[in-house]
Design an enzyme around this catalytic site. Structure first.
Site, PDB file in Angstrom:
ATOM      1  CG  MET A 197      -9.521  10.629  15.217  1.00  0.00           C
ATOM      2  SD  MET A 197      -7.971  11.336  14.677  1.00  0.00           S
ATOM      3  CE  MET A 197      -8.125  11.628  12.980  1.00  0.00           C
ATOM      4  N   PRO A 198     -12.357   9.589  17.184  1.00  0.00           N
ATOM      5  CG  PRO A 198     -12.484   8.616  19.313  1.00  0.00           C
ATOM      6  CD  PRO A 198     -12.048   8.354  17.903  1.00  0.00           C
ATOM      7  CB  THR A 199     -12.236  15.199  17.711  1.00  0.00           C
ATOM      8  OG1 THR A 199     -11.441  14.699  16.631  1.00  0.00           O
ATOM      9  CG2 THR A 199     -11.619  16.485  18.226  1.00  0.00           C
ATOM     10  CG  ASP A 251      -7.155  13.833  17.451  1.00  0.00           C
ATOM     11  OD1 ASP A 251      -6.008  13.474  17.745  1.00  0.00           O
ATOM     12  OD2 ASP A 251      -7.585  13.862  16.277  1.00  0.00           O
TER      13      ASP A 251
END
Length: 75
Positions: A1-3, A40
């Site tokens: 999940m990239p933030t 995100d």
């Protein structure tokens, strides 16, 4: 999940922020093949008095005009 964290000057409208996070989310999903729900984004709004370029604060009017005229428009 990239933030993804984006720092920008305060003062953008809610609609501008919506457009920004949608554009960044779409580009992230297209480039790394993830679902939008996995992305995100944190927007950190910074006052110009707390941002410096070239050793001068952006809140100082002469600094703002010099940088904008030189083609480094960060706004």
């Amino acid at each position: 999940m990239p933030t993804i964290t984006i720092q920008l000057f305060e003062g953008r409208t809610l609609e501008q922020k919506r457009m920004l996070v949608k554009t960044i989310t779409d580009a992230t999903c297209a480039s790394i093949g993830c679902k939008p729900s996995a992305v995100d984004i944190i927007l950190q709004e910074v006052k110009q008095e707390n941002w410096s370029t070239g050793g001068r604060l952006w809140s100082e009017e002469e600094n703002y005009h010099e940088i904008v005229q030189s083609g480094m428009n960060h706004l």
